[in-house]
Structure formats: structure tokens, C-alpha cells
Design a protein around this motif. Sequence first.
Motif, PDB file in Angstrom:
ATOM      1  N   ARG A  55      53.993  25.146  70.123  1.00  0.00           N
ATOM      2  CA  ARG A  55      54.042  26.575  70.471  1.00  0.00           C
ATOM      3  C   ARG A  55      55.425  26.969  70.978  1.00  0.00           C
ATOM      4  O   ARG A  55      56.228  26.150  71.415  1.00  0.00           O
ATOM      5  CB  ARG A  55      52.998  26.926  71.533  1.00  0.00           C
ATOM      6  CG  ARG A  55      53.186  26.232  72.875  1.00  0.00           C
ATOM      7  CD  ARG A  55      53.968  26.972  73.906  1.00  0.00           C
ATOM      8  NE  ARG A  55      54.312  26.132  75.034  1.00  0.00           N
ATOM      9  CZ  ARG A  55      55.429  25.428  75.111  1.00  0.00           C
ATOM     10  NH1 ARG A  55      56.319  25.467  74.148  1.00  0.00           N
ATOM     11  NH2 ARG A  55      55.680  24.679  76.176  1.00  0.00           N
ATOM     12  N   GLU A  61      56.735  32.298  82.010  1.00  0.00           N
ATOM     13  CA  GLU A  61      57.052  30.867  82.137  1.00  0.00           C
ATOM     14  C   GLU A  61      56.671  30.339  83.508  1.00  0.00           C
ATOM     15  O   GLU A  61      56.986  30.961  84.530  1.00  0.00           O
ATOM     16  CB  GLU A  61      58.553  30.670  81.883  1.00  0.00           C
ATOM     17  CG  GLU A  61      58.864  29.421  81.098  1.00  0.00           C
ATOM     18  CD  GLU A  61      58.193  29.376  79.734  1.00  0.00           C
ATOM     19  OE1 GLU A  61      57.044  28.898  79.647  1.00  0.00           O
ATOM     20  OE2 GLU A  61      58.815  29.799  78.752  1.00  0.00           O
ATOM     21  N   HIS A  62      55.979  29.208  83.488  1.00  0.00           N
ATOM     22  CA  HIS A  62      55.531  28.544  84.712  1.00  0.00           C
ATOM     23  C   HIS A  62      54.648  29.458  85.560  1.00  0.00           C
ATOM     24  O   HIS A  62      54.750  29.451  86.785  1.00  0.00           O
ATOM     25  CB  HIS A  62      56.730  28.072  85.549  1.00  0.00           C
ATOM     26  CG  HIS A  62      57.338  26.798  85.021  1.00  0.00           C
ATOM     27  ND1 HIS A  62      56.805  25.566  85.271  1.00  0.00           N
ATOM     28  CD2 HIS A  62      58.423  26.592  84.231  1.00  0.00           C
ATOM     29  CE1 HIS A  62      57.548  24.638  84.675  1.00  0.00           C
ATOM     30  NE2 HIS A  62      58.526  25.233  84.027  1.00  0.00           N
ATOM     31  N   ASP A  64      51.240  30.058  84.173  1.00  0.00           N
ATOM     32  CA  ASP A  64      49.842  29.843  83.730  1.00  0.00           C
ATOM     33  C   ASP A  64      49.066  29.042  84.768  1.00  0.00           C
ATOM     34  O   ASP A  64      47.901  29.307  85.025  1.00  0.00           O
ATOM     35  CB  ASP A  64      49.775  29.191  82.339  1.00  0.00           C
ATOM     36  CG  ASP A  64      50.497  27.851  82.245  1.00  0.00           C
ATOM     37  OD1 ASP A  64      51.310  27.521  83.137  1.00  0.00           O
ATOM     38  OD2 ASP A  64      50.253  27.113  81.265  1.00  0.00           O
ATOM     39  N   TYR A  65      49.740  28.077  85.426  1.00  0.00           N
ATOM     40  CA  TYR A  65      48.988  27.281  86.405  1.00  0.00           C
ATOM     41  C   TYR A  65      48.836  28.007  87.737  1.00  0.00           C
ATOM     42  O   TYR A  65      48.172  27.508  88.650  1.00  0.00           O
ATOM     43  CB  TYR A  65      49.594  25.870  86.580  1.00  0.00           C
ATOM     44  CG  TYR A  65      51.085  25.798  86.825  1.00  0.00           C
ATOM     45  CD1 TYR A  65      51.589  25.807  88.108  1.00  0.00           C
ATOM     46  CD2 TYR A  65      51.974  25.695  85.761  1.00  0.00           C
ATOM     47  CE1 TYR A  65      52.953  25.716  88.342  1.00  0.00           C
ATOM     48  CE2 TYR A  65      53.343  25.609  85.975  1.00  0.00           C
ATOM     49  CZ  TYR A  65      53.823  25.622  87.278  1.00  0.00           C
ATOM     50  OH  TYR A  65      55.171  25.533  87.496  1.00  0.00           O
ATOM     51  N   SER A 209      49.396  20.388  83.632  1.00  0.00           N
ATOM     52  CA  SER A 209      49.825  21.610  82.963  1.00  0.00           C
ATOM     53  C   SER A 209      48.730  22.673  83.035  1.00  0.00           C
ATOM     54  O   SER A 209      47.558  22.380  83.270  1.00  0.00           O
ATOM     55  CB  SER A 209      50.235  21.322  81.531  1.00  0.00           C
ATOM     56  OG  SER A 209      49.112  21.041  80.777  1.00  0.00           O
ATOM     57  N   GLY A 210      49.179  23.913  82.789  1.00  0.00           N
ATOM     58  CA  GLY A 210      48.308  25.038  83.080  1.00  0.00           C
ATOM     59  C   GLY A 210      47.336  25.452  81.993  1.00  0.00           C
ATOM     60  O   GLY A 210      46.364  26.135  82.261  1.00  0.00           O
ATOM     61  N   GLY A 211      47.602  25.083  80.744  1.00  0.00           N
ATOM     62  CA  GLY A 211      46.671  25.467  79.687  1.00  0.00           C
ATOM     63  C   GLY A 211      47.276  26.367  78.624  1.00  0.00           C
ATOM     64  O   GLY A 211      46.678  26.578  77.572  1.00  0.00           O
ATOM     65  N   MET A 212      48.471  26.892  78.899  1.00  0.00           N
ATOM     66  CA  MET A 212      49.080  27.777  77.905  1.00  0.00           C
ATOM     67  C   MET A 212      49.312  27.064  76.569  1.00  0.00           C
ATOM     68  O   MET A 212      49.029  27.617  75.498  1.00  0.00           O
ATOM     69  CB  MET A 212      50.424  28.286  78.430  1.00  0.00           C
ATOM     70  CG  MET A 212      51.249  28.955  77.347  1.00  0.00           C
ATOM     71  SD  MET A 212      52.780  29.601  77.971  1.00  0.00           S
ATOM     72  CE  MET A 212      53.792  28.149  78.116  1.00  0.00           C
ATOM     73  N   ASP A 213      49.846  25.841  76.622  1.00  0.00           N
ATOM     74  CA  ASP A 213      50.226  25.156  75.384  1.00  0.00           C
ATOM     75  C   ASP A 213      48.999  24.855  74.531  1.00  0.00           C
ATOM     76  O   ASP A 213      49.000  25.033  73.313  1.00  0.00           O
ATOM     77  CB  ASP A 213      50.931  23.828  75.698  1.00  0.00           C
ATOM     78  CG  ASP A 213      52.129  24.029  76.587  1.00  0.00           C
ATOM     79  OD1 ASP A 213      52.510  25.188  76.813  1.00  0.00           O
ATOM     80  OD2 ASP A 213      52.689  23.021  77.070  1.00  0.00           O
ATOM     81  N   LYS A 261      57.980  15.686  80.038  1.00  0.00           N
ATOM     82  CA  LYS A 261      57.221  16.186  81.204  1.00  0.00           C
ATOM     83  C   LYS A 261      56.507  15.075  81.953  1.00  0.00           C
ATOM     84  O   LYS A 261      56.443  15.082  83.170  1.00  0.00           O
ATOM     85  CB  LYS A 261      56.142  17.175  80.731  1.00  0.00           C
ATOM     86  CG  LYS A 261      56.621  18.528  80.373  1.00  0.00           C
ATOM     87  CD  LYS A 261      55.475  19.534  80.416  1.00  0.00           C
ATOM     88  CE  LYS A 261      54.355  19.300  79.435  1.00  0.00           C
ATOM     89  NZ  LYS A 261      54.450  19.908  78.138  1.00  0.00           N
ATOM     90  N   TYR A 269      57.823  19.093  86.991  1.00  0.00           N
ATOM     91  CA  TYR A 269      56.655  19.930  86.710  1.00  0.00           C
ATOM     92  C   TYR A 269      55.583  19.861  87.806  1.00  0.00           C
ATOM     93  O   TYR A 269      55.177  20.880  88.374  1.00  0.00           O
ATOM     94  CB  TYR A 269      56.055  19.549  85.343  1.00  0.00           C
ATOM     95  CG  TYR A 269      55.091  20.582  84.857  1.00  0.00           C
ATOM     96  CD1 TYR A 269      55.518  21.647  84.075  1.00  0.00           C
ATOM     97  CD2 TYR A 269      53.755  20.562  85.240  1.00  0.00           C
ATOM     98  CE1 TYR A 269      54.645  22.634  83.659  1.00  0.00           C
ATOM     99  CE2 TYR A 269      52.874  21.536  84.837  1.00  0.00           C
ATOM    100  CZ  TYR A 269      53.331  22.565  84.039  1.00  0.00           C
ATOM    101  OH  TYR A 269      52.456  23.549  83.648  1.00  0.00           O
ATOM    102  N   GLY A 449      58.988  27.092  77.461  1.00  0.00           N
ATOM    103  CA  GLY A 449      58.267  25.871  77.829  1.00  0.00           C
ATOM    104  C   GLY A 449      58.643  25.444  79.232  1.00  0.00           C
ATOM    105  O   GLY A 449      59.147  26.235  80.037  1.00  0.00           O
ATOM    106  N   ALA A 450      58.446  24.170  79.509  1.00  0.00           N
ATOM    107  CA  ALA A 450      58.637  23.695  80.881  1.00  0.00           C
ATOM    108  C   ALA A 450      60.096  23.767  81.337  1.00  0.00           C
ATOM    109  O   ALA A 450      60.374  23.971  82.512  1.00  0.00           O
ATOM    110  CB  ALA A 450      58.124  22.271  81.010  1.00  0.00           C
TER     111      ALA A 450
HETATM  112  C1  GLA Z   1      54.547  23.358  80.032  1.00  0.00           C
HETATM  113  C2  GLA Z   1      53.066  23.379  80.407  1.00  0.00           C
HETATM  114  C3  GLA Z   1      52.484  24.785  80.325  1.00  0.00           C
HETATM  115  C4  GLA Z   1      53.347  25.794  81.065  1.00  0.00           C
HETATM  116  C5  GLA Z   1      54.824  25.629  80.676  1.00  0.00           C
HETATM  117  C6  GLA Z   1      55.725  26.487  81.504  1.00  0.00           C
HETATM  118  O1  GLA Z   1      54.731  23.626  78.695  1.00  0.00           O
HETATM  119  O2  GLA Z   1      52.325  22.502  79.606  1.00  0.00           O
HETATM  120  O3  GLA Z   1      51.147  24.781  80.799  1.00  0.00           O
HETATM  121  O4  GLA Z   1      53.169  25.672  82.429  1.00  0.00           O
HETATM  122  O5  GLA Z   1      55.269  24.295  80.798  1.00  0.00           O
HETATM  123  O6  GLA Z   1      55.463  27.823  81.308  1.00  0.00           O
END
Ligand code: GLA
Length: 512
Positions: A55, A61-62, A64-65, A209-213, A261, A269, A449-450
Motif C-alpha cells: 500500500r 501517518e502514524h 491509525d494506532y 501496527s495499527g491496521g492501516m496496511d 519495522k 515504531y 508508511g512508518a
Molecule cells: C506502518 C504500520 C501502520 C501505520 C504506519 C504509519 O506502516 O504498519 O499501521 O501505523 O506505519 O502510518
Amino acid sequence: MAAEVPWVDSLEQVYGDGTPNGIPSEYRQRFGNLVKTFEREYDQKPDFVSRSPGRVNLIGEHIDYSLYNVLPTAVVNDVLIAVQVVESGEPKFSIANVNSSKYPKEEAIIPKSGEVTIDKQNHKWSNYFLAGVSGSLQTLRKKHGDNFVPKGMKLLIDGNVPAGGGLSSSAAFVCASALAVMAANGLRVTKQDLLDECIVSERSVGVYSGGMDQAASIFSERGYLLYCQFWPKFAAEHVPVPQADPEFTILVAQSFVTSDKAVTAPKHYNLRVVEVTLASVVLAKLFDIALNPDHSSLGFSLRNFQEEVMKKDGKLEETMKYQVDAVIDIVKSRLDKDAYTREEIAKILEISVENLEKEYMSKFPVQADSFKLRQRALHVFEEARRVLAFRQTLSQSSTLDKEKLLRLGDLMNQTQESCAKTYECSCPEIDDMCSIARKSGAYGSRLTGAGWGGCTVHLVPQDKVDAVQEALKKEYYYKKFPKITAETLKEAIVISKPGQGSSVIHGNALSV
Ligand code: GLA
């Protein structure tokens, strides 16, 4: 009814652009090679291929969590897993990769009960597959009982999402893996169940990670951006890529600064996950609010804090913009230190340092003596506000004019500034690439991304695409990597078109 991950019987359903033009020949070649290599390796044809894409995130950015909305989309690069199901014998996985010199073949036995063990200290490439297995096994055992033993599988993997390149090769790999295991065991999975499973799975590799990816990998639709909402629960909205006059292009450019990561999590992260969680509980304590646990990684999020403050003040009916502005003011006035030590945080929370560590730093290790609560919370709330503004600009009219494009670009530039200075997740190379691109005509440029390396994303007017590409080559790639090959350079900058989310491709579509 909740949408299922589609099973398709032609490659056009995945990669076509909806016109009768078919798909570029490289796609067929790639599948042809996958099937041939599979036959060489296992003497059989695969039953099916499970696939999930990487994706790119446009904005958000950063956050979603912290359970705020984000706007990513899938890219066309993906992870393919060709699978042949082994009906009898012990549940064994043979995991090979088309790139066998870099990723040697491995075998794994799946435990008849209990969890799949993943050695987090030893970052093997196949860990991501096992992560996918661990999540899907939980779902399968929930459905069929604790004694369920999955079928064995012969697997061949072909991924073209650059590893450590910021386009979330890890989510693509984990999602394709979980999907492969479910499919091999006869389960048609819904997108939501696959998402829930893959978020948990990726955490088993050690990244909270937060779930966005995973959401972008699973839910995306060709031609659309994916507006993801995480509060109060996950919801996805498909936002068409708008027409614009002048036309624009989304350009994705690798920095070639690799950031894994999983390896850097304790300092990067996961540390940010701890910082924003601590910011939420500290703010709540200062406001005398009892937060109910939520579904974020450590149970308390800034979005949760916002909700409770608004509830307390009777402002829940106000617009999101009003609410976010209000919590920004709160952070500015109440968190006045540059950094907070463990002792200082424990004192505010009225708990011992030992309990602080037990509660917020024991699920995964972090390396830090102090925590920048004010800066991290400010980034999150201000970024949440930028996402709202971006989304609103996109929906204002069916065709974006130059002023609106400049507005979108400006929001992206502000994100980069905040990532670099306030959230400290950029790096000099990314900062450099962004300023080179802007100088040569990009409306907006930022990391995606991260961060801490990885990839950049640029909003570029069509007539400036060549100039931006040339400038990046001359002022970044050739300077930093004088020996860069033409082939690497070709892969370094790509024009990104929103790709299709996860799918399973029937074996009969593979005779290409
Ligand atoms: C990584 C994580 C995502 C998000 C991004 C930063 O890709 O897997 O959940 O937190 O970093 O936006």
C-alpha cells in the motif's frame, strides 16, 4: 452480509483496468514463471494462488494506532503465494520462494494444539508466513474446535513489494499467508475477519501496527482510495480518485534507506505506540477522566481520550474539526514538558514506576528513558485534522482545480514537516527527496508508511512528472548511489495507480 475476499478466475479481474485492453504481458509472464517454478519444485501444479498487495498512504501517518482516520490505497505490487494442498499426512508446510538464493526454502510443522511459535529474535523471511498461519489457525480453531489440525501445504512465494521499502511488504505477505491457509482449509473468509486476524498476526512478529496496511491490502478497489475509520470500530469507504484540471499523478519514490519495522521496533515504531498511549492516560488523569479500554494496541488511545473529554464537556455533537481543535488546545496548555521520565509519568498517574512498566511496557520491549508526550500527541491530533481537511477537499467537487490540488499538496507537506520535527519518524534522505521534488514542481511530498527510511509519495502535476523524476535521479539517486543500475533506478520511482485488494485466484486461471 459482510463482503468475502473474492475468488477470481481470470487475471484481468485483478490487474485489468476494466477496458478490453487486457493486462500487460509482464503480469502473465510472472504467473507463467510462478507456475513453472512450482512444477519444478514440487512436481505438481498449484491449486490456487492467494495474493495481497502493498500500500501507499496518501495522508494520515502514524495515527491509525491512535484510532484516527487515514487515507491509503493498495499499489499494484503484491505478494503471490502459489499453493498445493496436501490432503494427508502430518500438517507440514514447505515454503519456497522464486528468489531462492535470497530466501532459501524452509519447512515448518504446525503444532496439533497450542500456538505457532515465531522466533522474534531471529528475523527469518518465513516468519511473516508463520505470522499469517498463527492468526488463521486461531480463526479455524474457533470455527472447528481446539483440536482442529490444518492441512499441510506446498507453497511458492513471489513478492514484488520491495522489502523494507515503506510500501508494507510485511502486511502484503501476512495477509496473503493468512488467506492461503484459510483457503487451503476450505474457509471463505470475509474481509473483516481477515483484517482482524492479520492485525493480530502481524503483532506476533513484534510490530504493534495499527491496521492501516492490512486494511489497504485487503479492502482496496482498483481506482479508489480507501478512507479507513478505526473508531468506534473499523469501517472502509471507497473514495474515487478525483478528476483534476490540471491532471495530476501520484509518484512513489524509494529512498533505499531500509527500515525493517520488526528490527527497529523498540526504538522506533513500538516506542511511538507506547508514547501515544501514555499521552492518552496522562491527559485523561489530568482531566480526571476514567478511560474505558479500547481496541488499540495497549488499550487506551488518543481518540478515546477525545471522545471522553467531549462527552464530559457535552460537546459530542460538535463537528470533528471542532473536537480535534479542542484537544489540540488541551495538549498545548496541559502537557508543558519537552519530555517526561518514567518517574514523572508514574507520579502523574499515581502508580509506581514498576506498575507503569508492567502496564505499558511489558507487552513488548521499548528502549527509552524519557517520552515526548506533548509532541507525539500534537502530531496525532494535527494529522487527524489534516486528514479531515484532505478528505473534505477531495469531496468538494468532482473535478479538482489547481487551487484544490495545491491545498492537498500543502497538507502533505505539513504532514512531512510534522513527521520530521514533531513525531521524529523521518530521516535526512527522505527530507532531502521531498525538498528536491517540491523544488522541481511537486505540489506535495512526504514520507509514506512508518518512515525512518522507506518510501516517499508525491502529488505532481502531469506536466512536471518528468522534471521531478529527473531531479530525483540527478540530485538524489546518482549522488547517493553512484553505482546505481538502470534497472534499480527504474524500480525506484513508480507512478502509482490504486490497485486491487486481496483475492484468491483459482487454479484454472493459472494456465497462462
Ligand atoms: C506502518 C504500520 C501502520 C501505520 C504506519 C504509519 O506502516 O504498519 O499501521 O501505523 O506505519 O502510518
